[in-house]
Design a protein around this motif. Structure first.
Motif, PDB file in Angstrom:
ATOM      1  N   LEU A   1      14.269  -9.790  33.164  1.00 34.42           N
ATOM      2  CA  LEU A   1      14.726  -9.374  31.842  1.00 34.42           C
ATOM      3  C   LEU A   1      13.553  -9.126  30.904  1.00 34.42           C
ATOM      4  CD1 LEU A   1      17.703 -10.773  29.857  1.00 34.42           C
ATOM      5  CD2 LEU A   1      15.487 -10.631  28.743  1.00 34.42           C
ATOM      6  N   GLY A   2      12.601 -10.051  30.881  1.00 39.61           N
ATOM      7  CA  GLY A   2      11.458  -9.916  29.984  1.00 39.61           C
ATOM      8  C   GLY A   2      10.612  -8.692  30.288  1.00 39.61           C
ATOM      9  N   LEU A   3      10.375  -8.453  31.574  1.00 40.86           N
ATOM     10  CA  LEU A   3       9.578  -7.290  31.966  1.00 40.86           C
ATOM     11  C   LEU A   3      10.314  -5.999  31.646  1.00 40.86           C
ATOM     12  CD1 LEU A   3       8.208  -8.509  35.430  1.00 40.86           C
ATOM     13  CD2 LEU A   3       7.006  -8.471  33.235  1.00 40.86           C
ATOM     14  N   LEU A   4      11.626  -6.011  31.878  1.00 40.39           N
ATOM     15  CA  LEU A   4      12.432  -4.816  31.604  1.00 40.39           C
ATOM     16  C   LEU A   4      12.451  -4.502  30.110  1.00 40.39           C
ATOM     17  CD1 LEU A   4      14.006  -2.973  33.562  1.00 40.39           C
ATOM     18  CD2 LEU A   4      16.086  -4.207  32.920  1.00 40.39           C
ATOM     19  N   ALA A   5      12.345  -5.556  29.299  1.00 40.44           N
ATOM     20  CA  ALA A   5      12.345  -5.368  27.845  1.00 40.44           C
ATOM     21  C   ALA A   5      10.999  -4.862  27.332  1.00 40.44           C
ATOM     22  CB  ALA A   5      12.721  -6.661  27.149  1.00 40.44           C
ATOM     23  N   GLY A   6      10.010  -4.802  28.221  1.00 39.70           N
ATOM     24  CA  GLY A   6       8.728  -4.213  27.834  1.00 39.70           C
ATOM     25  C   GLY A   6       7.637  -5.197  27.496  1.00 39.70           C
ATOM     26  N   PHE A   7       7.796  -6.474  27.844  1.00 42.00           N
ATOM     27  CA  PHE A   7       6.784  -7.469  27.515  1.00 42.00           C
ATOM     28  C   PHE A   7       5.899  -7.758  28.726  1.00 42.00           C
ATOM     29  CE2 PHE A   7      10.079  -8.013  24.391  1.00 42.00           C
ATOM     30  CZ  PHE A   7       9.380  -8.274  23.231  1.00 42.00           C
ATOM     31  N   GLY A   8       4.689  -8.285  28.449  1.00 46.99           N
ATOM     32  CA  GLY A   8       3.737  -8.585  29.499  1.00 46.99           C
ATOM     33  C   GLY A   8       4.159  -9.787  30.330  1.00 46.99           C
ATOM     34  N   PHE A   9       3.619  -9.840  31.562  1.00 47.93           N
ATOM     35  CA  PHE A   9       4.000 -10.894  32.497  1.00 47.93           C
ATOM     36  C   PHE A   9       3.670 -12.276  31.945  1.00 47.93           C
ATOM     37  CE2 PHE A   9       3.420 -13.371  36.476  1.00 47.93           C
ATOM     38  CZ  PHE A   9       4.684 -13.186  36.998  1.00 47.93           C
ATOM     39  N   GLU A  10       2.498 -12.429  31.339  1.00 49.10           N
ATOM     40  CA  GLU A  10       2.101 -13.747  30.814  1.00 49.10           C
ATOM     41  C   GLU A  10       3.028 -14.192  29.695  1.00 49.10           C
ATOM     42  OE1 GLU A  10      -1.748 -16.095  28.904  1.00 49.10           O
ATOM     43  OE2 GLU A  10      -1.997 -14.120  29.816  1.00 49.10           O
ATOM     44  N   GLN A  11       3.359 -13.278  28.795  1.00 48.66           N
ATOM     45  CA  GLN A  11       4.256 -13.627  27.700  1.00 48.66           C
ATOM     46  C   GLN A  11       5.634 -14.046  28.205  1.00 48.66           C
ATOM     47  OE1 GLN A  11       3.971 -13.596  23.885  1.00 48.66           O
ATOM     48  NE2 GLN A  11       5.519 -14.945  24.743  1.00 48.66           N
ATOM     49  N   VAL A  12       6.135 -13.308  29.195  1.00 47.38           N
ATOM     50  CA  VAL A  12       7.452 -13.621  29.753  1.00 47.38           C
ATOM     51  C   VAL A  12       7.434 -14.990  30.424  1.00 47.38           C
ATOM     52  CG1 VAL A  12       9.191 -12.938  31.445  1.00 47.38           C
ATOM     53  CG2 VAL A  12       8.088 -11.202  30.036  1.00 47.38           C
ATOM     54  N   LEU A  13       6.391 -15.266  31.210  1.00 49.15           N
ATOM     55  CA  LEU A  13       6.295 -16.573  31.865  1.00 49.15           C
ATOM     56  C   LEU A  13       6.161 -17.703  30.843  1.00 49.15           C
ATOM     57  CD1 LEU A  13       4.046 -16.159  35.044  1.00 49.15           C
ATOM     58  CD2 LEU A  13       6.505 -16.609  34.924  1.00 49.15           C
ATOM     59  N   THR A  14       5.437 -17.435  29.776  1.00 49.88           N
ATOM     60  CA  THR A  14       5.288 -18.448  28.721  1.00 49.88           C
ATOM     61  C   THR A  14       6.642 -18.795  28.116  1.00 49.88           C
ATOM     62  OG1 THR A  14       3.054 -17.664  28.186  1.00 49.88           O
ATOM     63  CG2 THR A  14       4.191 -18.978  26.509  1.00 49.88           C
ATOM     64  N   TRP A  15       7.429 -17.771  27.799  1.00 48.53           N
ATOM     65  CA  TRP A  15       8.778 -18.013  27.275  1.00 48.53           C
ATOM     66  C   TRP A  15       9.625 -18.789  28.287  1.00 48.53           C
ATOM     67  CZ3 TRP A  15       9.210 -12.259  25.543  1.00 48.53           C
ATOM     68  CH2 TRP A  15       8.735 -12.124  24.231  1.00 48.53           C
ATOM     69  N   ALA A  16       9.595 -18.359  29.539  1.00 46.40           N
ATOM     70  CA  ALA A  16      10.438 -18.977  30.565  1.00 46.40           C
ATOM     71  C   ALA A  16      10.086 -20.450  30.759  1.00 46.40           C
ATOM     72  CB  ALA A  16      10.289 -18.220  31.886  1.00 46.40           C
ATOM     73  N   ILE A  17       8.798 -20.749  30.835  1.00 46.34           N
ATOM     74  CA  ILE A  17       8.370 -22.140  31.042  1.00 46.34           C
ATOM     75  C   ILE A  17       8.685 -22.991  29.811  1.00 46.34           C
ATOM     76  CG2 ILE A  17       6.352 -23.612  31.389  1.00 46.34           C
ATOM     77  CD1 ILE A  17       5.199 -21.311  33.111  1.00 46.34           C
ATOM     78  N   GLU A  18       8.521 -22.404  28.630  1.00 45.55           N
ATOM     79  CA  GLU A  18       8.874 -23.125  27.408  1.00 45.55           C
ATOM     80  C   GLU A  18      10.367 -23.448  27.383  1.00 45.55           C
ATOM     81  OE1 GLU A  18       8.888 -22.445  22.538  1.00 45.55           O
ATOM     82  OE2 GLU A  18       7.605 -21.207  23.837  1.00 45.55           O
ATOM     83  N   GLY A  19      11.183 -22.485  27.810  1.00 47.91           N
ATOM     84  CA  GLY A  19      12.628 -22.723  27.874  1.00 47.91           C
ATOM     85  C   GLY A  19      12.982 -23.815  28.858  1.00 47.91           C
ATOM     86  N   MET A  20      12.309 -23.828  29.993  1.00 46.94           N
ATOM     87  CA  MET A  20      12.528 -24.894  30.974  1.00 46.94           C
ATOM     88  C   MET A  20      12.173 -26.251  30.391  1.00 46.94           C
ATOM     89  SD  MET A  20      11.168 -23.355  34.602  1.00 46.94           S
ATOM     90  CE  MET A  20      11.442 -24.978  35.348  1.00 46.94           C
ATOM     91  N   GLY A  21      11.053 -26.295  29.663  1.00 44.04           N
ATOM     92  CA  GLY A  21      10.628 -27.562  29.069  1.00 44.04           C
ATOM     93  C   GLY A  21      11.624 -28.089  28.051  1.00 44.04           C
ATOM     94  N   ASN A  22      12.209 -27.193  27.284  1.00 39.08           N
ATOM     95  CA  ASN A  22      13.209 -27.617  26.291  1.00 39.08           C
ATOM     96  C   ASN A  22      14.413 -28.259  26.954  1.00 39.08           C
ATOM     97  OD1 ASN A  22      11.596 -26.555  24.265  1.00 39.08           O
ATOM     98  ND2 ASN A  22      12.688 -24.612  24.164  1.00 39.08           N
ATOM     99  N   ILE A  23      14.875 -27.659  28.050  1.00 36.79           N
ATOM    100  CA  ILE A  23      16.036 -28.211  28.758  1.00 36.79           C
ATOM    101  C   ILE A  23      15.679 -29.526  29.437  1.00 36.79           C
ATOM    102  CG2 ILE A  23      17.685 -27.813  30.630  1.00 36.79           C
ATOM    103  CD1 ILE A  23      18.172 -26.181  28.112  1.00 36.79           C
TER     104      ILE A  23
END
Length: 429
Positions: free
Chosen positions: A36-58
Motif C-alpha cells: 500500500l505504501g509503495l503504491l501510494a508513492g512513498f519510499g521503501f524506508e518511509q513505508v517500513l518506518t510507518w509499518a514498524i511503528e504501527g507494530m510497536g504501538n499494537i
C-alpha cells in the motif's frame, strides 16, 4: 494514484494471499502494508518506518493482555481445572447448546481471545463419536457467543483500540452499561434462532464431568482464583491507583496471570507458561501486522483520501460500519478490523461529530457482518464440526450477520434519539 484505487488494489493483494491459505496472516498483512505504501508513492524506508511503528504501538497495547489471558488458560488446562470452570458456569441450565453459548459469552472476555475460548471449551461440548444432527449445535453456539461479547464488551482486544483510539476520555462503565445488556440480549436472540434452526433435533443435556461435591476445595480455589483476583483488581486499579483504560486492563490481566502462576505446581508452572507464550506470540504478531497496515494507511494520507470520497455522499454514522465491514470481509480478523478502522476514523475526525457509543457500535457491527471464507474462526469451526461450508454458513455466518444487523439498528436508534451529532462527541459522558 487515487486513494480509493490504492485501497482497492491493496485489498485485492491481501485477499489473494489470504485465500491461498499458504501464507501466514502476519506475512500477508505486513506485505499488504508495504504494498500500500509503495503504491501510494512513498519510499521503501518511509513505508517500513510507518509499518514498524504501527507494530510497536499494537505490541505495547496488547502484549501483556494477550500473554496473560492465554497463559491463564494454559495453566488451567494443564492442571485439568477447566472442567471446574465449565461446571461452575452452568447456572442450572440443562440444554447443552444454551449452556455452551453462555459459557463462550462469559469466558471470551477474561481469556482476551474468542478463538482461545472456543479451543478450551469445544472438547467438553461435544460427545466423542456423536454424529447426530444436533451434536454440533453447542460448538456453533460457543463460537457465536464468544464473538458477541468479544466485539462489544470492554476490555477485549476488539474493543480496546476503539475506545482508546476514538474515545479515550469516555467512561468505561458508561460504555459497558450499554453494551453488556445489548450483547446479552443479542445472545438470547441467537440462542432462540439456534433453537429454531435445530427445532427437529433432540436437545442434548449437560452432564458434569466431575460432580461439584467431589471436587476438592483446593482445586476449586486454583481454578477460580485468577478470575476472582482479576475482578478484585478492577476497583483497586480504577479508584486507588486511578489507572487509564489501557493500563487498567493490563494491570487486571497481570494480576490474574501472577495468581495462576503462584498457585500452579512448580513442575507445571514453567512448562505451561512456555506453551502459552508460544501461542500468544503467534496471535500477537498477527495483531501487530494489523497495526502496520493501519499506520501506513494513516501516514500515507490514504485514510483522508478515502474519507473525502465517502463523507460527501454518505451519512457520517454509516461510514464506520462500511469501513469495518470492508476490512473484516477482506482479511477476517476482528481485531485487525478494529485497529485499522480506529486509525482511519480518528484521522478523518468522525470521533469529533459522532458520539462514541454509536460510533463504536457501528464498527463492531461491521466486524461481524460477513464472517465467511477469510475468517480464520470460520475454518476452525468447520474443522471441529466436520460440517460442509453451507452448514457452517447457516449456523455460524448467519447468526453473526443477525447480530451485526441488531447492533447496526441499535447504533442508528441511539444516534437519532439519544446521541445526536455534536461538535465534540468524544467528551460526552
Amino acid at each position: 494514484m487515487d486513494p480509493v484505487l490504492v485501497l482497492i488494489l491493496t485489498l485485492a493483494f491481501i485477499t489473494v494471499l489470504a485465500f491461498s491459505r499458504k501464507v501466514p496472516t502476519f506475512v500477508f498483512l505486513f506485505s499488504g502494508a508495504v504494498f500500500l505504501g509503495l503504491l501510494a508513492g512513498f519510499g521503501f524506508e518511509q513505508v517500513l518506518t510507518w509499518a514498524i511503528e504501527g507494530m510497536g504501538n499494537i505490541f505495547s497495547s496488547f502484549a501483556v493482555i494477550i500473554l496473560s489471558g492465554i497463559v491463564i488458560v494454559r495453566l488451567l488446562s494443564d492442571q485439568s481445572l477447566l472442567d471446574i470452570i465449565i461446571s461452575g458456569l452452568r447456572f442450572g441450565i440443562k440444554d447443552r447448546g444454551v449452556n455452551a453459548g453462555i459459557i463462550g459469552y462469559i469466558l471470551s472476555i477474561p481469556t482476551t481471545c474468542c478463538i482461545t475460548t472456543y479451543l478450551m471449551i469445544a472438547p467438553a461440548m461435544k460427545k466423542p463419536g456423536d454424529k447426530t444432527p444436533g451434536s454440533n449445535r453447542p460448538l456453533y453456539l460457543v463460537a457465536v457467543g464468544s464473538i458477541i461479547s468479544y466485539v462489544l464488551i470492554f476490555p477485549t482486544p476488539a474493543t480496546i483500540p476503539l475506545l482508546t483510539g476514538l474515545a479515550p476520555d469516555y467512561p468505561v462503565f458508561n460504555f459497558d452499561a450499554i453494551t453488556i445488556p445489548l450483547s446479552f440480549g443479542i445472545l438470547v436472540i441467537i440462542l432462540l434462532l439456534s433453537g429454531f434452526l435445530y427445532r427437529k433435533t433432540k436437545r442434548e443435556t449437560v452432564e458434569s464431568v466431575l460432580p461439584e461435591e467431589k471436587v476438592p476445595a483446593g482445586r476449586k480455589i486454583r481454578a477460580w482464583a485468577p478470575f476472582i483476583v482479576m475482578f478484585a483488581a478492577i476497583p483497586v486499579g480504577l479508584f486507588l491507583l486511578q489507572l487509564s483504560h489501557l493500563i487498567l486492563t493490563q494491570f487486571i490481566m497481570l494480576a490474574g496471570m501472577i495468581t495462576a502462576l503462584a498457585l500452579a505446581p512448580p513442575d507445571i508452572r514453567m512448562k505451561s507458561f512456555s506453551k502459552g507464550a508460544k501461542f500468544a506470540g503467534l496471535i500477537l504478531f498477527d495483531f501487530c501486522s494489523a497495526g502496520a497496515v493501519g499506520k501506513v494507511i494513516v501516514g500515507s494520507g490514504i485514510a483522508n483520501g478515502i474519507m473525502d470520497s465517502m463523507i460527501p455522499v454518505l451519512p457520517d454514522i454509516l461510514v464506520p460500519f462500511i469501513i469495518a465491514a470492508v476490512f473484516a470481509t477482506v482479511q477476517g480478523s476482528r481485531v485487525v478490523t478494529a485497529v485499522i478502522s480506529s486509525e482511519i476514523i480518528a484521522t478523518a475526525g468522525l470521533a469529533e461529530t459522532l458520539h462514541p457509543v454509536p460510533l463504536i457500535l457501528m464498527v463492531s457491527a461491521g466486524t461481524c457482518f460477513i464472517s465467511y471464507l477469510t475468517d480464520p474462526y470460520f475454518w476452525l469451526v468447520q474443522r471441529t464440526t466436520g460440517d460442509d461450508i453451507t452448514t457452517v454458513m447457516k449456523h455460524y455466518t448467519l447468526p453473526l450477520a443477525v447480530a451485526a444487523v441488531i447492533i447496526f439498528v441499535v447504533a442508528l436508534l441511539l444516534t437519532v434519539f439519544f446521541f445526536p451529532y455534536v461538535e465534540n462527541a468524544a467528551l460526552l459522558v
